[in-house]
Design a protein around this motif. Sequence first.
Motif, PDB file in Angstrom:
ATOM      1  N   ALA A  94       0.821  -1.216   0.000  1.00  0.00           N
ATOM      2  CA  ALA A  94       0.000   0.000   0.000  1.00  0.00           C
ATOM      3  C   ALA A  94       0.851   1.260   0.000  1.00  0.00           C
ATOM      4  CB  ALA A  94      -0.932   0.009   1.208  1.00  0.00           C
ATOM      5  N   MET A  95       1.996   1.213   0.662  1.00  0.00           N
ATOM      6  CA  MET A  95       2.833   2.412   0.771  1.00  0.00           C
ATOM      7  C   MET A  95       4.182   2.238   0.102  1.00  0.00           C
ATOM      8  SD  MET A  95       1.066   4.694   2.185  1.00  0.00           S
ATOM      9  CE  MET A  95       2.217   5.929   2.755  1.00  0.00           C
ATOM     10  N   GLY A  96       4.344   1.206  -0.661  1.00  0.00           N
ATOM     11  CA  GLY A  96       5.631   0.939  -1.272  1.00  0.00           C
ATOM     12  C   GLY A  96       5.887   1.696  -2.556  1.00  0.00           C
ATOM     13  N   MET A  97       4.885   2.387  -3.070  1.00  0.00           N
ATOM     14  CA  MET A  97       5.078   3.085  -4.345  1.00  0.00           C
ATOM     15  C   MET A  97       4.345   4.421  -4.319  1.00  0.00           C
ATOM     16  SD  MET A  97       4.604  -0.106  -6.992  1.00  0.00           S
ATOM     17  CE  MET A  97       4.754   0.918  -8.443  1.00  0.00           C
ATOM     18  N   GLY A  98       4.946   5.414  -4.988  1.00  0.00           N
ATOM     19  CA  GLY A  98       4.280   6.682  -5.228  1.00  0.00           C
ATOM     20  C   GLY A  98       4.155   7.603  -4.039  1.00  0.00           C
ATOM     21  N   VAL A  99       4.889   7.364  -2.964  1.00  0.00           N
ATOM     22  CA  VAL A  99       4.812   8.203  -1.777  1.00  0.00           C
ATOM     23  C   VAL A  99       6.223   8.629  -1.405  1.00  0.00           C
ATOM     24  CG1 VAL A  99       4.103   8.293   0.649  1.00  0.00           C
ATOM     25  CG2 VAL A  99       2.795   6.927  -0.963  1.00  0.00           C
ATOM     26  N   ASN A 100       6.369   9.872  -1.003  1.00  0.00           N
ATOM     27  CA  ASN A 100       7.668  10.364  -0.566  1.00  0.00           C
ATOM     28  C   ASN A 100       7.679  10.491   0.953  1.00  0.00           C
ATOM     29  OD1 ASN A 100       8.573  10.606  -3.198  1.00  0.00           O
ATOM     30  ND2 ASN A 100       7.719  12.648  -3.396  1.00  0.00           N
ATOM     31  N   MET A 101       8.628   9.811   1.579  1.00  0.00           N
ATOM     32  CA  MET A 101       8.758   9.861   3.034  1.00  0.00           C
ATOM     33  C   MET A 101      10.221  10.068   3.414  1.00  0.00           C
ATOM     34  SD  MET A 101       5.894   7.077   4.259  1.00  0.00           S
ATOM     35  CE  MET A 101       6.374   5.690   3.243  1.00  0.00           C
ATOM     36  N   GLN A 102      10.847  11.031   2.754  1.00  0.00           N
ATOM     37  CA  GLN A 102      12.277  11.241   2.957  1.00  0.00           C
ATOM     38  C   GLN A 102      12.623  11.828   4.317  1.00  0.00           C
ATOM     39  OE1 GLN A 102      10.421  12.813   0.731  1.00  0.00           O
ATOM     40  NE2 GLN A 102      11.006  14.935   0.447  1.00  0.00           N
ATOM     41  N   ALA A 103      11.640  12.152   5.145  1.00  0.00           N
ATOM     42  CA  ALA A 103      11.938  12.565   6.517  1.00  0.00           C
ATOM     43  C   ALA A 103      12.448  11.375   7.329  1.00  0.00           C
ATOM     44  CB  ALA A 103      10.701  13.171   7.180  1.00  0.00           C
ATOM     45  N   GLY A 104      12.128  10.178   6.862  1.00  0.00           N
ATOM     46  CA  GLY A 104      12.574   8.979   7.562  1.00  0.00           C
ATOM     47  C   GLY A 104      14.015   8.642   7.245  1.00  0.00           C
ATOM     48  N   SER A 105      14.695   8.078   8.228  1.00  0.00           N
ATOM     49  CA  SER A 105      16.070   7.643   7.998  1.00  0.00           C
ATOM     50  C   SER A 105      16.224   6.135   8.223  1.00  0.00           C
ATOM     51  CB  SER A 105      17.026   8.412   8.910  1.00  0.00           C
ATOM     52  OG  SER A 105      16.647   8.253  10.261  1.00  0.00           O
ATOM     53  N   THR A 106      15.158   5.496   8.681  1.00  0.00           N
ATOM     54  CA  THR A 106      15.216   4.063   8.957  1.00  0.00           C
ATOM     55  C   THR A 106      13.932   3.404   8.477  1.00  0.00           C
ATOM     56  OG1 THR A 106      16.519   4.467  10.957  1.00  0.00           O
ATOM     57  CG2 THR A 106      15.438   2.322  10.783  1.00  0.00           C
ATOM     58  N   CYS A 107      14.080   2.266   7.801  1.00  0.00           N
ATOM     59  CA  CYS A 107      12.895   1.452   7.508  1.00  0.00           C
ATOM     60  C   CYS A 107      13.173   0.037   7.985  1.00  0.00           C
ATOM     61  CB  CYS A 107      12.483   1.512   6.043  1.00  0.00           C
ATOM     62  SG  CYS A 107      13.641   0.878   4.860  1.00  0.00           S
ATOM     63  N   VAL A 108      12.115  -0.582   8.486  1.00  0.00           N
ATOM     64  CA  VAL A 108      12.211  -1.925   9.053  1.00  0.00           C
ATOM     65  C   VAL A 108      11.156  -2.785   8.376  1.00  0.00           C
ATOM     66  CG1 VAL A 108      12.036  -3.300  11.167  1.00  0.00           C
ATOM     67  CG2 VAL A 108      12.974  -0.966  11.270  1.00  0.00           C
ATOM     68  N   PHE A 109      11.578  -3.886   7.789  1.00  0.00           N
ATOM     69  CA  PHE A 109      10.660  -4.834   7.163  1.00  0.00           C
ATOM     70  C   PHE A 109      10.424  -5.968   8.152  1.00  0.00           C
ATOM     71  CE2 PHE A 109      12.534  -2.562   3.671  1.00  0.00           C
ATOM     72  CZ  PHE A 109      11.462  -2.344   2.817  1.00  0.00           C
ATOM     73  N   VAL A 110       9.250  -5.970   8.765  1.00  0.00           N
ATOM     74  CA  VAL A 110       8.916  -7.010   9.730  1.00  0.00           C
ATOM     75  C   VAL A 110       8.483  -8.278   9.001  1.00  0.00           C
ATOM     76  CG1 VAL A 110       7.380  -7.645  11.647  1.00  0.00           C
ATOM     77  CG2 VAL A 110       8.381  -5.353  11.533  1.00  0.00           C
ATOM     78  N   GLU A 111       7.866  -8.113   7.828  1.00  0.00           N
ATOM     79  CA  GLU A 111       7.472  -9.253   7.013  1.00  0.00           C
ATOM     80  C   GLU A 111       8.121  -9.131   5.640  1.00  0.00           C
ATOM     81  OE1 GLU A 111       3.273 -10.918   7.835  1.00  0.00           O
ATOM     82  OE2 GLU A 111       3.065  -8.732   7.843  1.00  0.00           O
ATOM     83  N   LEU A 112       8.526 -10.264   5.089  1.00  0.00           N
ATOM     84  CA  LEU A 112       9.167 -10.280   3.779  1.00  0.00           C
ATOM     85  C   LEU A 112       8.135 -10.383   2.667  1.00  0.00           C
ATOM     86  CD1 LEU A 112      12.063 -12.785   4.508  1.00  0.00           C
ATOM     87  CD2 LEU A 112      12.174 -10.283   4.498  1.00  0.00           C
ATOM     88  N   ASP A 113       8.408  -9.703   1.571  1.00  0.00           N
ATOM     89  CA  ASP A 113       7.577  -9.821   0.386  1.00  0.00           C
ATOM     90  C   ASP A 113       8.193 -10.897  -0.511  1.00  0.00           C
ATOM     91  OD1 ASP A 113       5.290  -7.970  -0.942  1.00  0.00           O
ATOM     92  OD2 ASP A 113       6.572  -8.850  -2.487  1.00  0.00           O
ATOM     93  N   TRP A 114       7.467 -11.274  -1.558  1.00  0.00           N
ATOM     94  CA  TRP A 114       7.943 -12.300  -2.490  1.00  0.00           C
ATOM     95  C   TRP A 114       8.997 -11.781  -3.445  1.00  0.00           C
ATOM     96  CZ3 TRP A 114       7.024 -16.961  -1.208  1.00  0.00           C
ATOM     97  CH2 TRP A 114       5.865 -17.296  -0.542  1.00  0.00           C
ATOM     98  N   THR A 115       9.036 -10.479  -3.653  1.00  0.00           N
ATOM     99  CA  THR A 115       9.968  -9.934  -4.632  1.00  0.00           C
ATOM    100  C   THR A 115      10.849  -8.871  -3.994  1.00  0.00           C
ATOM    101  OG1 THR A 115       8.511  -8.158  -5.364  1.00  0.00           O
ATOM    102  CG2 THR A 115       8.282 -10.282  -6.490  1.00  0.00           C
ATOM    103  N   MET A 116      12.099  -8.840  -4.394  1.00  0.00           N
ATOM    104  CA  MET A 116      12.990  -7.788  -3.920  1.00  0.00           C
ATOM    105  C   MET A 116      12.532  -6.440  -4.460  1.00  0.00           C
ATOM    106  SD  MET A 116      14.948  -8.986  -1.700  1.00  0.00           S
ATOM    107  CE  MET A 116      15.831  -7.470  -1.413  1.00  0.00           C
ATOM    108  N   ALA A 117      11.885  -6.438  -5.613  1.00  0.00           N
ATOM    109  CA  ALA A 117      11.405  -5.170  -6.177  1.00  0.00           C
ATOM    110  C   ALA A 117      10.419  -4.493  -5.229  1.00  0.00           C
ATOM    111  CB  ALA A 117      10.764  -5.409  -7.540  1.00  0.00           C
ATOM    112  N   ALA A 118       9.574  -5.254  -4.567  1.00  0.00           N
ATOM    113  CA  ALA A 118       8.630  -4.662  -3.611  1.00  0.00           C
ATOM    114  C   ALA A 118       9.383  -4.043  -2.434  1.00  0.00           C
ATOM    115  CB  ALA A 118       7.635  -5.712  -3.129  1.00  0.00           C
TER     116      ALA A 118
END
Length: 186
Positions: A94-118
């Motif tokens: 839902a938030m992986g495309m088309g949104v700018n959140m450059q105020a963030g400096s850290t992202c954490v993936f708690v669940e893995l997606d099927w593709t590295m592209a996601a």
Amino acid sequence: PEILNIDSIEDITAARREAGLLKLLPAIQWLQEARENLGQIIVFAHHHDVTGTLAAALEAPPPIDGRMPQKERQEWVDRFQAGLEPILVCGTRAMGMGVNMQAGSTCVFVELDWTMAAHEQAESRLHRMGQKNAVTAYYLVAEGTIDEPIMQMLSDKQTITEKVVGETPTARVLDRLKEIIERRGT
């Protein structure tokens, strides 16, 4: 969980959800301890019960996922960008495309997606024009769960892609994931 007893897409979906649920407590504990040192954080997950539990435990706004109307999503992103929200919990798709959140400096993936592209697309939300800080991405992998074969599959896909088109940005992400897994083993 019994990874070897997966016979259907329903079994895979259940195993992915179970892996996400198993990671909740350690993820929440780690994020609560580390959040002051990580800057503004975006936490990505897939399943609604995982995003909901994370948002509640981390005292974050409601999870920004497919259930939230687009206008409301943007309002929360604007608050994050203005520094009013230190952490957002988002659905990877839902938030992986088309949104700018450059105020963030850290992202954490708690669940893995099927593709590295996601993953790459989601991580790229932080790597936007105006980003002033280095961005660090953490991928949480639960040993003994479906996360391990997913990681292997992602690695295999990346190897094939590299042979066909050469190194891609995804290769850097996989290298980081392999590094993290190798460090866990030592």
